[in-house]
Write a protein that holds these residues in place. Structure first.
Motif, PDB file in Angstrom:
ATOM      1  N   ALA A 174      41.948 -54.411 -48.694  1.00 50.78           N
ATOM      2  CA  ALA A 174      42.564 -54.046 -49.969  1.00 50.78           C
ATOM      3  C   ALA A 174      43.730 -54.986 -50.238  1.00 50.78           C
ATOM      4  O   ALA A 174      44.528 -55.255 -49.348  1.00 50.78           O
ATOM      5  CB  ALA A 174      43.041 -52.599 -49.930  1.00 50.78           C
ATOM      6  N   TYR A 175      43.795 -55.498 -51.457  1.00 56.08           N
ATOM      7  CA  TYR A 175      44.843 -56.424 -51.849  1.00 56.08           C
ATOM      8  C   TYR A 175      45.583 -55.906 -53.069  1.00 56.08           C
ATOM      9  O   TYR A 175      44.959 -55.556 -54.072  1.00 56.08           O
ATOM     10  CB  TYR A 175      44.264 -57.794 -52.214  1.00 56.08           C
ATOM     11  N   PRO A 176      46.909 -55.889 -53.018  1.00 58.26           N
ATOM     12  CA  PRO A 176      47.648 -55.631 -54.251  1.00 58.26           C
ATOM     13  C   PRO A 176      47.466 -56.830 -55.177  1.00 58.26           C
ATOM     14  O   PRO A 176      47.073 -57.914 -54.729  1.00 58.26           O
ATOM     15  CB  PRO A 176      49.108 -55.502 -53.778  1.00 58.26           C
ATOM     16  N   PHE A 177      47.731 -56.660 -56.457  1.00 61.51           N
ATOM     17  CA  PHE A 177      47.574 -57.753 -57.406  1.00 61.51           C
ATOM     18  C   PHE A 177      48.639 -57.654 -58.481  1.00 61.51           C
ATOM     19  O   PHE A 177      49.206 -56.591 -58.716  1.00 61.51           O
ATOM     20  CB  PHE A 177      46.165 -57.755 -58.019  1.00 61.51           C
ATOM     21  N   SER A 178      48.908 -58.792 -59.103  1.00 63.74           N
ATOM     22  CA  SER A 178      49.923 -58.833 -60.152  1.00 63.74           C
ATOM     23  C   SER A 178      49.348 -58.283 -61.449  1.00 63.74           C
ATOM     24  O   SER A 178      48.216 -58.566 -61.811  1.00 63.74           O
ATOM     25  CB  SER A 178      50.429 -60.265 -60.350  1.00 63.74           C
ATOM     26  N   TYR A 179      50.150 -57.485 -62.136  1.00 65.75           N
ATOM     27  CA  TYR A 179      49.748 -56.952 -63.446  1.00 65.75           C
ATOM     28  C   TYR A 179      50.997 -56.470 -64.169  1.00 65.75           C
ATOM     29  O   TYR A 179      52.036 -56.256 -63.564  1.00 65.75           O
ATOM     30  CB  TYR A 179      48.718 -55.824 -63.314  1.00 65.75           C
ATOM     31  N   GLY A 180      50.862 -56.328 -65.463  1.00 66.94           N
ATOM     32  CA  GLY A 180      51.981 -55.854 -66.266  1.00 66.94           C
ATOM     33  C   GLY A 180      53.067 -56.908 -66.418  1.00 66.94           C
ATOM     34  O   GLY A 180      53.017 -57.979 -65.810  1.00 66.94           O
ATOM     35  N   GLY A 181      54.031 -56.641 -67.242  1.00 64.82           N
ATOM     36  CA  GLY A 181      55.141 -57.570 -67.458  1.00 64.82           C
ATOM     37  C   GLY A 181      54.646 -58.910 -67.970  1.00 64.82           C
ATOM     38  O   GLY A 181      53.945 -58.991 -68.963  1.00 64.82           O
ATOM     39  N   GLY A 209      50.638 -62.230 -49.941  1.00 62.90           N
ATOM     40  CA  GLY A 209      49.776 -61.088 -49.662  1.00 62.90           C
ATOM     41  C   GLY A 209      49.223 -60.384 -50.887  1.00 62.90           C
ATOM     42  O   GLY A 209      48.576 -59.348 -50.760  1.00 62.90           O
ATOM     43  N   ALA A 210      49.486 -60.909 -52.086  1.00 65.87           N
ATOM     44  CA  ALA A 210      49.001 -60.277 -53.313  1.00 65.87           C
ATOM     45  C   ALA A 210      48.236 -61.299 -54.140  1.00 65.87           C
ATOM     46  O   ALA A 210      48.557 -62.482 -54.142  1.00 65.87           O
ATOM     47  CB  ALA A 210      50.160 -59.715 -54.124  1.00 65.87           C
ATOM     48  N   ILE A 211      47.217 -60.825 -54.854  1.00 66.93           N
ATOM     49  CA  ILE A 211      46.460 -61.695 -55.744  1.00 66.93           C
ATOM     50  C   ILE A 211      47.287 -61.906 -57.012  1.00 66.93           C
ATOM     51  O   ILE A 211      47.675 -60.945 -57.675  1.00 66.93           O
ATOM     52  CB  ILE A 211      45.096 -61.073 -56.102  1.00 66.93           C
ATOM     53  N   GLN A 212      47.555 -63.144 -57.325  1.00 70.32           N
ATOM     54  CA  GLN A 212      48.277 -63.496 -58.555  1.00 70.32           C
ATOM     55  C   GLN A 212      47.230 -63.645 -59.657  1.00 70.32           C
ATOM     56  O   GLN A 212      46.773 -64.734 -59.952  1.00 70.32           O
ATOM     57  CB  GLN A 212      49.088 -64.773 -58.361  1.00 70.32           C
ATOM     58  N   ALA A 213      46.823 -62.525 -60.199  1.00 70.60           N
ATOM     59  CA  ALA A 213      45.697 -62.474 -61.132  1.00 70.60           C
ATOM     60  C   ALA A 213      46.024 -63.163 -62.446  1.00 70.60           C
ATOM     61  O   ALA A 213      47.050 -62.895 -63.061  1.00 70.60           O
ATOM     62  CB  ALA A 213      45.298 -61.032 -61.386  1.00 70.60           C
ATOM     63  N   VAL A 214      45.119 -64.041 -62.854  1.00 73.15           N
ATOM     64  CA  VAL A 214      45.235 -64.679 -64.164  1.00 73.15           C
ATOM     65  C   VAL A 214      44.144 -64.176 -65.105  1.00 73.15           C
ATOM     66  O   VAL A 214      44.183 -64.445 -66.296  1.00 73.15           O
ATOM     67  CB  VAL A 214      45.172 -66.220 -64.060  1.00 73.15           C
TER      68      VAL A 214
END
Length: 116
Positions: A60-67, A93-98
């Motif tokens: 499981a990976y946290p990911f960037s969202y919001g802001g 450790g987090a996916i920098q989602a684009v």
């Protein structure tokens, strides 16, 4: 001088200027507590404030969202407990989602008070 620069650029392989494609990650957006138990479909909505991407491997990976991120809070709300594809690199450790693509569609959902 300009001719020399243009000639040098013309002789370089085409791949030098091509950008590497970003990695993609497929899994389900669920709350962190549900990811630890490998639960997808029955993950309560109260965990939506701490979403992660649960992969088939169980990671499981946290990911960037919001802001300022490309993935909006509304996108995460609509994709909760659905299969998605996130595009982006992993940093800290987090996916920098684009980008986020929802891969699973579902019919209209109905909720009753007991679901919350």
């Amino acid at each position: 001088m300009m001719r020399r620069v243009l000639l040098t650029l013309a002789l370089l392989p085409a791949g030098v200027f091509a950008a590497e494609p970003l990695p993609t990650w497929e899994g389900w957006i669920v709350g962190r507590p549900c990811a630890g138990e490998l639960r997808v479909a029955d993950c309560p909505l109260r965990h939506i404030d701490d979403p992660v991407l649960l992969l088939e491997s169980g990671a499981a990976y946290p990911f960037s969202y919001g802001g300022a991120a490309a993935v909006r809070v509304q996108d995460v709300d609509q994709a909760y407990s659905k299969k998605v594809r996130l595009t982006g690199n992993i940093a800290d450790g987090a996916i920098q989602a684009v980008r986020m693509d929802v891969l699973e569609t579902s019919g209209a959902r109905t909720f009753f008070k007991g679901c919350l």
